[in-house]
Design a protein around this motif. Structure first.
Motif, PDB file in Angstrom:
ATOM      1  N   ASN A 190       8.389   8.339   5.253  1.00  0.00           N
ATOM      2  CA  ASN A 190       7.092   8.548   4.843  1.00  0.00           C
ATOM      3  C   ASN A 190       6.891   9.625   3.800  1.00  0.00           C
ATOM      4  O   ASN A 190       6.115   9.907   2.891  1.00  0.00           O
ATOM      5  N   LEU A 191       7.912  10.430   3.588  1.00  0.00           N
ATOM      6  CA  LEU A 191       7.946  11.373   2.446  1.00  0.00           C
ATOM      7  C   LEU A 191       9.213  10.661   1.289  1.00  0.00           C
ATOM      8  O   LEU A 191       9.292  11.433   0.326  1.00  0.00           O
ATOM      9  N   HIS A 192       9.523   9.533   1.607  1.00  0.00           N
ATOM     10  CA  HIS A 192      10.208   8.716   0.567  1.00  0.00           C
ATOM     11  C   HIS A 192      11.603   9.678   0.297  1.00  0.00           C
ATOM     12  O   HIS A 192      11.834   9.670  -0.834  1.00  0.00           O
ATOM     13  N   ALA A 193      12.097  10.285   1.373  1.00  0.00           N
ATOM     14  CA  ALA A 193      13.351  11.165   1.279  1.00  0.00           C
ATOM     15  C   ALA A 193      14.523  10.589   1.690  1.00  0.00           C
ATOM     16  O   ALA A 193      14.979  10.331   2.703  1.00  0.00           O
ATOM     17  N   GLU A 245      16.340   0.885  -3.001  1.00  0.00           N
ATOM     18  CA  GLU A 245      15.720  -0.216  -3.515  1.00  0.00           C
ATOM     19  C   GLU A 245      14.183  -0.409  -2.725  1.00  0.00           C
ATOM     20  O   GLU A 245      13.039  -0.691  -3.510  1.00  0.00           O
ATOM     21  N   THR A 246      14.038  -0.413  -1.461  1.00  0.00           N
ATOM     22  CA  THR A 246      12.897  -0.594  -0.697  1.00  0.00           C
ATOM     23  C   THR A 246      11.794   0.530  -1.144  1.00  0.00           C
ATOM     24  O   THR A 246      10.655   0.254  -1.081  1.00  0.00           O
ATOM     25  N   THR A 247      12.437   1.504  -1.059  1.00  0.00           N
ATOM     26  CA  THR A 247      11.610   2.867  -1.677  1.00  0.00           C
ATOM     27  C   THR A 247      10.976   2.555  -2.839  1.00  0.00           C
ATOM     28  O   THR A 247       9.816   2.963  -3.006  1.00  0.00           O
ATOM     29  N   ARG A 248      11.778   2.332  -3.776  1.00  0.00           N
ATOM     30  CA  ARG A 248      11.282   2.150  -5.168  1.00  0.00           C
ATOM     31  C   ARG A 248      10.129   0.923  -5.300  1.00  0.00           C
ATOM     32  O   ARG A 248       9.162   1.080  -5.863  1.00  0.00           O
ATOM     33  N   LYS A 249      10.567  -0.268  -4.519  1.00  0.00           N
ATOM     34  CA  LYS A 249       9.829  -1.408  -4.693  1.00  0.00           C
ATOM     35  C   LYS A 249       8.467  -1.170  -3.902  1.00  0.00           C
ATOM     36  O   LYS A 249       7.330  -1.811  -4.327  1.00  0.00           O
ATOM     37  N   THR A 300       3.098  -1.042  -1.470  1.00  0.00           N
ATOM     38  CA  THR A 300       2.635  -1.698  -2.559  1.00  0.00           C
ATOM     39  C   THR A 300       3.079  -3.137  -2.436  1.00  0.00           C
ATOM     40  O   THR A 300       3.939  -3.643  -3.365  1.00  0.00           O
ATOM     41  N   PHE A 301       2.963  -3.689  -1.493  1.00  0.00           N
ATOM     42  CA  PHE A 301       3.174  -5.044  -1.218  1.00  0.00           C
ATOM     43  C   PHE A 301       2.235  -6.109  -0.945  1.00  0.00           C
ATOM     44  O   PHE A 301       0.912  -5.389  -0.402  1.00  0.00           O
ATOM     45  N   PRO A 302       1.975  -7.199  -1.254  1.00  0.00           N
ATOM     46  CA  PRO A 302       0.828  -8.097  -0.554  1.00  0.00           C
ATOM     47  C   PRO A 302       0.762  -8.142   0.704  1.00  0.00           C
ATOM     48  O   PRO A 302       1.538  -8.199   1.299  1.00  0.00           O
ATOM     49  N   GLY A 303      -0.743  -8.108   1.053  1.00  0.00           N
ATOM     50  CA  GLY A 303      -1.134  -8.206   2.694  1.00  0.00           C
ATOM     51  C   GLY A 303      -1.033  -6.631   3.142  1.00  0.00           C
ATOM     52  O   GLY A 303      -1.332  -6.775   4.623  1.00  0.00           O
ATOM     53  N   SER A 304      -0.552  -5.734   2.597  1.00  0.00           N
ATOM     54  CA  SER A 304      -0.592  -4.441   3.157  1.00  0.00           C
ATOM     55  C   SER A 304      -2.000  -4.079   3.514  1.00  0.00           C
ATOM     56  O   SER A 304      -2.874  -4.151   2.734  1.00  0.00           O
ATOM     57  N   PRO A 305      -2.137  -3.215   4.585  1.00  0.00           N
ATOM     58  CA  PRO A 305      -1.068  -3.029   5.615  1.00  0.00           C
ATOM     59  C   PRO A 305      -0.850  -3.947   6.606  1.00  0.00           C
ATOM     60  O   PRO A 305      -1.733  -4.924   6.786  1.00  0.00           O
TER      61      PRO A 305
END
Length: 108
Positions: free
Chosen positions: A17-20, A53-57, A83-88
């Motif tokens: 959640n912190l993208h750490a 990759e997944t954090t950036r994307k 930032t993906f289609p259908g979120s959340p």
């Protein structure tokens, strides 16, 4: 009310959640593996690449909403936003933990 998670899983989601990236990676053992989006990543270098990759994307945040035990697996149901289609969406995270580290994670 959020479920009470085992420490390695709690640390993984907090870092996610912190993208750490380094903190996420630290929750995995050296020989860990991850299965996500039809791909299998084995070992810390491959898992680091997947995390980066997944954090950036997707810039995902995760809110655990359920916890189940099945044999050696800890299964966390979570609401995942990003930032993906259908979120959340809701996903299930299947963890295997040995000691204080994640040895396997399958997301689906």
């Amino acid at each position: 009310m959020s479920p009470i998670l085992p420490t390695p899983i709690s640390k993984y989601f907090e870092a996610k959640n912190l993208h750490a990236i380094d903190a996420m990676l630290a929750t995995f053992s050296d020989q860990a593996s991850v299965r996500d989006e039809g791909r299998e990543m084995a070992g810390r270098p491959a898992i680091r690449n997947w995390i980066e990759e997944t954090t950036r994307k997707y810039r995902v945040t995760v809110t655990p909403i359920g916890l189940d035990q099945s044999d050696a697996k800890t299964i966390v149901t979570a609401t995942v936003s990003g930032t993906f289609p259908g979120s959340p969406i809701q996903l299930r995270y299947h963890f295997i933990i040995v000691g204080e580290q994640i040895t396997h994670l399958a997301i689906g």
